[in-house]
Design an enzyme around this catalytic site. Structure first.
Site, PDB file in Angstrom:
ATOM      1  N   ARG A   1       8.786 -45.902  70.607  1.00  0.00           N
ATOM      2  CA  ARG A   1       8.620 -45.034  69.302  1.00  0.00           C
ATOM      3  C   ARG A   1       8.705 -45.871  68.009  1.00  0.00           C
ATOM      4  NH1 ARG A   1      14.443 -41.756  69.501  1.00  0.00           N
ATOM      5  NH2 ARG A   1      15.814 -43.558  69.723  1.00  0.00           N
TER       6      ARG A   1
ATOM      7  N   ARG B   1       9.625 -45.318  81.442  1.00  0.00           N
ATOM      8  CA  ARG B   1       9.598 -44.740  80.235  1.00  0.00           C
ATOM      9  C   ARG B   1       9.757 -45.771  79.223  1.00  0.00           C
ATOM     10  NH1 ARG B   1      14.371 -40.704  78.517  1.00  0.00           N
ATOM     11  NH2 ARG B   1      13.796 -41.412  76.610  1.00  0.00           N
TER      12      ARG B   1
ATOM     13  N   SER C   1      18.669 -36.135  68.762  1.00  0.00           N
ATOM     14  CA  SER C   1      18.594 -36.381  67.388  1.00  0.00           C
ATOM     15  C   SER C   1      17.556 -35.667  66.570  1.00  0.00           C
ATOM     16  CB  SER C   1      18.265 -37.840  67.219  1.00  0.00           C
ATOM     17  OG  SER C   1      19.324 -38.722  67.896  1.00  0.00           O
TER      18      SER C   1
ATOM     19  N   LYS D   1      16.135 -44.829  63.773  1.00  0.00           N
ATOM     20  CA  LYS D   1      16.408 -43.684  63.405  1.00  0.00           C
ATOM     21  C   LYS D   1      16.107 -43.153  61.694  1.00  0.00           C
ATOM     22  CE  LYS D   1      18.731 -42.466  66.983  1.00  0.00           C
ATOM     23  NZ  LYS D   1      18.569 -41.400  67.988  1.00  0.00           N
TER      24      LYS D   1
ATOM     25  N   ARG E   1       8.558 -33.375  72.971  1.00  0.00           N
ATOM     26  CA  ARG E   1       9.399 -33.976  71.959  1.00  0.00           C
ATOM     27  C   ARG E   1       8.443 -35.077  71.168  1.00  0.00           C
ATOM     28  NH1 ARG E   1      15.353 -37.196  72.309  1.00  0.00           N
ATOM     29  NH2 ARG E   1      14.962 -38.899  71.089  1.00  0.00           N
ATOM     30  N   ALA E   2       8.581 -35.116  69.864  1.00  0.00           N
ATOM     31  CA  ALA E   2       7.528 -36.009  69.322  1.00  0.00           C
ATOM     32  C   ALA E   2       7.677 -37.508  69.429  1.00  0.00           C
ATOM     33  CB  ALA E   2       7.231 -35.408  67.775  1.00  0.00           C
ATOM     34  N   ASP E   3       8.870 -37.950  69.129  1.00  0.00           N
ATOM     35  CA  ASP E   3       9.038 -39.377  68.497  1.00  0.00           C
ATOM     36  C   ASP E   3       8.427 -40.269  69.619  1.00  0.00           C
ATOM     37  OD1 ASP E   3      11.160 -38.838  70.539  1.00  0.00           O
ATOM     38  OD2 ASP E   3      12.597 -39.967  69.373  1.00  0.00           O
TER      39      ASP E   3
ATOM     40  N   HIS F   1      22.865 -45.379  75.093  1.00  0.00           N
ATOM     41  CA  HIS F   1      21.783 -45.060  75.924  1.00  0.00           C
ATOM     42  C   HIS F   1      21.502 -46.338  77.027  1.00  0.00           C
ATOM     43  CE1 HIS F   1      20.256 -41.225  74.846  1.00  0.00           C
ATOM     44  NE2 HIS F   1      19.829 -41.575  73.547  1.00  0.00           N
TER      45      HIS F   1
ATOM     46  N   ASP G   1      24.993 -41.330  64.522  1.00  0.00           N
ATOM     47  CA  ASP G   1      24.312 -40.983  65.783  1.00  0.00           C
ATOM     48  C   ASP G   1      25.214 -41.027  67.033  1.00  0.00           C
ATOM     49  OD1 ASP G   1      21.765 -40.251  67.375  1.00  0.00           O
ATOM     50  OD2 ASP G   1      21.082 -40.193  65.358  1.00  0.00           O
TER      51      ASP G   1
ATOM     52  N   HIS H   1      22.502 -38.136  76.257  1.00  0.00           N
ATOM     53  CA  HIS H   1      23.487 -37.272  75.467  1.00  0.00           C
ATOM     54  C   HIS H   1      24.509 -36.343  76.259  1.00  0.00           C
ATOM     55  CE1 HIS H   1      19.887 -37.624  72.356  1.00  0.00           C
ATOM     56  NE2 HIS H   1      20.326 -38.598  72.691  1.00  0.00           N
TER      57      HIS H   1
ATOM     58  N   ARG I   1      17.173 -42.304  81.906  1.00  0.00           N
ATOM     59  CA  ARG I   1      17.809 -42.128  80.640  1.00  0.00           C
ATOM     60  C   ARG I   1      18.355 -40.758  80.225  1.00  0.00           C
ATOM     61  NH1 ARG I   1      17.224 -45.837  76.150  1.00  0.00           N
ATOM     62  NH2 ARG I   1      17.353 -44.468  74.144  1.00  0.00           N
ATOM     63  N   ASP I   2      17.479 -39.652  80.270  1.00  0.00           N
ATOM     64  CA  ASP I   2      18.127 -38.530  79.982  1.00  0.00           C
ATOM     65  C   ASP I   2      18.823 -37.780  81.362  1.00  0.00           C
ATOM     66  OD1 ASP I   2      17.291 -38.567  77.541  1.00  0.00           O
ATOM     67  OD2 ASP I   2      15.297 -38.068  77.814  1.00  0.00           O
TER      68      ASP I   2
ATOM     69  N   HIS J   1      12.578 -34.791  76.281  1.00  0.00           N
ATOM     70  CA  HIS J   1      11.310 -34.933  76.013  1.00  0.00           C
ATOM     71  C   HIS J   1      10.251 -34.082  76.820  1.00  0.00           C
ATOM     72  CE1 HIS J   1      12.071 -38.758  73.970  1.00  0.00           C
ATOM     73  NE2 HIS J   1      13.121 -38.605  74.765  1.00  0.00           N
TER      74      HIS J   1
ATOM     75  N   ASP K   1      24.615 -43.930  69.629  1.00  0.00           N
ATOM     76  CA  ASP K   1      23.573 -43.406  70.369  1.00  0.00           C
ATOM     77  C   ASP K   1      22.660 -44.404  71.311  1.00  0.00           C
ATOM     78  OD1 ASP K   1      22.036 -41.059  71.328  1.00  0.00           O
ATOM     79  OD2 ASP K   1      20.592 -41.308  70.085  1.00  0.00           O
TER      80      ASP K   1
ATOM     81  N   ASP L   1      25.136 -35.892  65.139  1.00  0.00           N
ATOM     82  CA  ASP L   1      23.684 -35.287  65.483  1.00  0.00           C
ATOM     83  C   ASP L   1      24.080 -34.598  66.794  1.00  0.00           C
ATOM     84  OD1 ASP L   1      23.481 -37.615  66.479  1.00  0.00           O
ATOM     85  OD2 ASP L   1      21.218 -37.709  66.031  1.00  0.00           O
ATOM     86  N   HIS L   2      24.685 -35.484  67.725  1.00  0.00           N
ATOM     87  CA  HIS L   2      24.891 -34.739  69.022  1.00  0.00           C
ATOM     88  C   HIS L   2      26.117 -35.658  69.660  1.00  0.00           C
ATOM     89  CE1 HIS L   2      22.605 -38.414  70.322  1.00  0.00           C
ATOM     90  NE2 HIS L   2      21.662 -37.993  69.304  1.00  0.00           N
TER      91      HIS L   2
END
Length: 556
Positions: free
Chosen positions: A210, A203, A78, A358, A283-285, A431, A25, A498, A167-168, A137, A427, A468-469
């Protein structure tokens, strides 16, 4: 017509080989410098795969259109990465789904919006989510359109409960996002709509936990959003964010919860009976836990104190198996016929493993946003509990060793034809922005890969190692010329998000046919090409509508 899950045999490659699929990851490919933690780490195993056999190492695209996101400016993540890896096809994802629904106006016509709209006459519309343009997200422009569209369709009282990012996107960008949304709300107030920010927080400290890692994070959000209670009270959101950011060591990800109060000190926007609530992250998580608190009558993870009777919808449905939430504004991508389902139905006994942070990626997301087994007699999914109560840079090795040992045992047991794992280190530690810890994390992941590959060697199997990224390969913000960007004080700006970098795919093992090599005729190979490749390694041809395989068999 019923789907036939029978896969044709590959004309050359045999069945019966154990195949290990390893996802590193956050492990991209970038130029070697001091901010490339993968380059800086001791990674002899991945180095040997990269330098050993050039025809068995390649790079694939893991962001933007390759994983169903709107543009190639959109970094991968991810969830969409594992969707593509497992599905073998590219599906419109998250932001792209919402963009389409907003552009067409379909979002206003569907059941979800019309359900929450029933509360507009007497109640307040509450919008909860990440205020950011990161596109992982949520996205600020979508929130703006949601506020505008709802106000035009009868919402007379709107309250935003904002979560700051950092973060993002860059730490500190929260101030600009708050200014933007506050200006929009001020314009609505001039038009007679009572629209305000009601609460907020960072956040990682408020709401967006999660995988049930730390329910206190969700409770802090609940107290501010629903009960209108928080340790910090301000007159405006801009004042809140600027003041809290001025504290020593403050950053956007971890701002404490706050509420906005009126002249009498009373919260301007607690959620009460008769209100409507939308969680606007696509985004779900990091929305599932709040969704459970908002929707489940028998919820027991913390004392909610007061459970308002509301009409609640998510931007999307966050968990298809749990049907959570039961109402949503935009329908999710329908991902049927994933590679996992095909392989199990063709007799491939499957083992999947990761640690908590994960685990959902090698199961739920890999299987097309579907919980549970396809055939519990042929599958085993093992979750190793992640460390909780600490940031991941404090224990950067995470559970890589435990994942690798469980996987080794699964391979050597002879019970499985495929093992599929995710090693989260690059990952999750990346972060945190802690470069030295991320170097340790990459070394730990490489050591875990060795344990698995040694077991593959013992059973005469095949491996496919990918990611995955990107993340750990570039930990600095860069200017347009590609040089490290500096902030106003002249300091390097650390990148916690990412990246847009490609990721490796490596194949090998004693069971791999000697003529197998990567093709050179695919214009832009991406993560979705991996599924057909794995099917080939199991001795099958992929379905016709799958993205093409990455490999070919040369005559040897």
């Amino acid at each position: 017509m019923a789907t036939s899950f029978t896969l044709p045999d590959h004309p050359t490659l045999p069945k019966g080989k154990t195949v290990a699929v390893i996802v590193l990851d956050g492990w991209g490919e970038a130029s070697a410098d001091q901010y490339n933690c993968i380059h800086r780490a001791e990674t002899p195993v991945m180095d040997s795969l990269k330098n050993g056999a050039p025809e068995r190492w390649t790079l694939v695209k893991a962001h933007g259109t390759a994983v169903g996101l709107p543009s190639d400016d959109d970094m991968g993540n991810s969830e969409v990465g594992h969707n593509a890896l497992g599905a073998g096809r590219i599906f419109a994802q998250g932001a792209k789904l919402v963009d389409a629904a907003l552009a067409s106006g379909k979002i206003w016509e569907d059941e979800g919006f019309n359900y929450i709209k029933e509360s507009f006459a007497e109640g307040t519309l509450h919008l909860i989510g990440l205020l950011s343009d990161g596109g992982v997200h949520s996205r600020l422009d979508q929130v703006q359109l949601l506020v505008k569209g709802a106000s035009e369709r009868g919402a007379k009282r709107i309250r935003l409960h904002i979560l700051t990012d950092g973060r993002d996107v860059l730490d500190g960008s929260s101030v600009g996002f708050v200014e933007t949304i506050e200006n929009d709300l001020a314009q609505l107030r001039e038009q007679g709509v009572d629209a305000r920010v009601a609460s907020g927080g960072g956040r990682m400290y408020v709401t967006m936990d999660r995988y049930e890692n730390d329910w206190d994070v969700v409770k802090r959000g609940w107290d501010a959003q629903v009960l209108g209670e928080a340790p910090y009270k301000f007159k405006t959101a801009l004042e809140a964010v600027k003041t809290l950011r001025a504290e020593p060591k403050a950053n956007d990800q971890y701002l404490p919860p706050f509420v906005i109060v009126d002249e009498s000190g009373k919260s301007v926007g607690p959620i009460v009976d008769g209100d409507a609530v939308v969680t606007f992250n696509f985004r779900a998580d990091r929305m599932v836990m709040l969704a459970k608190a908002l929707e489940f009558a028998d919820f027991d993870k913390f004392d909610r104190v007061r459970v308002p009777k509301i009409k609640y919808a998510g931007m999307l449905q966050y968990d298809g198996e749990l049907k959570l939430p039961s109402k949503f504004l935009v329908s999710p991508p329908l991902i049927a016929r994933t590679s996992g389902e095909y392989l199990v139905k063709n007799g491939v006994r499957t083992f999947a493993c990761s640690e908590t942070v994960k685990f959902g990626h090698v199961t739920f997301f890999w299987n097309g946003n579907r919980s549970g087994y396809f055939d519990e007699t042929k599958e085993e999914y093992v979750e190793i509990p992640s460390d909780s109560g600490i940031t991941f840079n404090e224990q950067p090795k995470m559970k890589a060793l435990e994942i690798a040992e469980k996987t080794r045992d699964a391979i050597l047991s002879g019970k499985f034809d495929q093992v599929r794992i995710n090693l989260p280190n690059g990952d999750m530690v990346g972060h945190t922005g802690d470069i030295e810890a991320t170097v340790v994390a990459c070394k730990a992941a490489d050591e875990a890969v060795k344990i698995v590959l040694d077991a593959v060697e013992q059973v005469g199997g095949i491996y496919l190692v990918t990611a995955d990224h990107g993340n750990a390969e570039d930990m600095v913000k860069r200017n347009k010329s590609g040089q490290p960007a500096l902030d106003k004080s002249g300091s390097i700006q650390i990148l916690t998000s990412h990246t847009l970098q490609p990721v490796p795919v490596a194949i090998g093992g004693p069971g791999l046919h000697p003529g197998v090599k990567f093709r050179s005729d695919i214009n832009t190979p991406g993560l979705a090409n991996v599924a057909a490749t794995v099917m080939n390694l199991h001795g099958f041809l992929a379905p016709d509508d799958y993205e093409t395989t990455l490999i070919e068999v040369a005559n040897k």
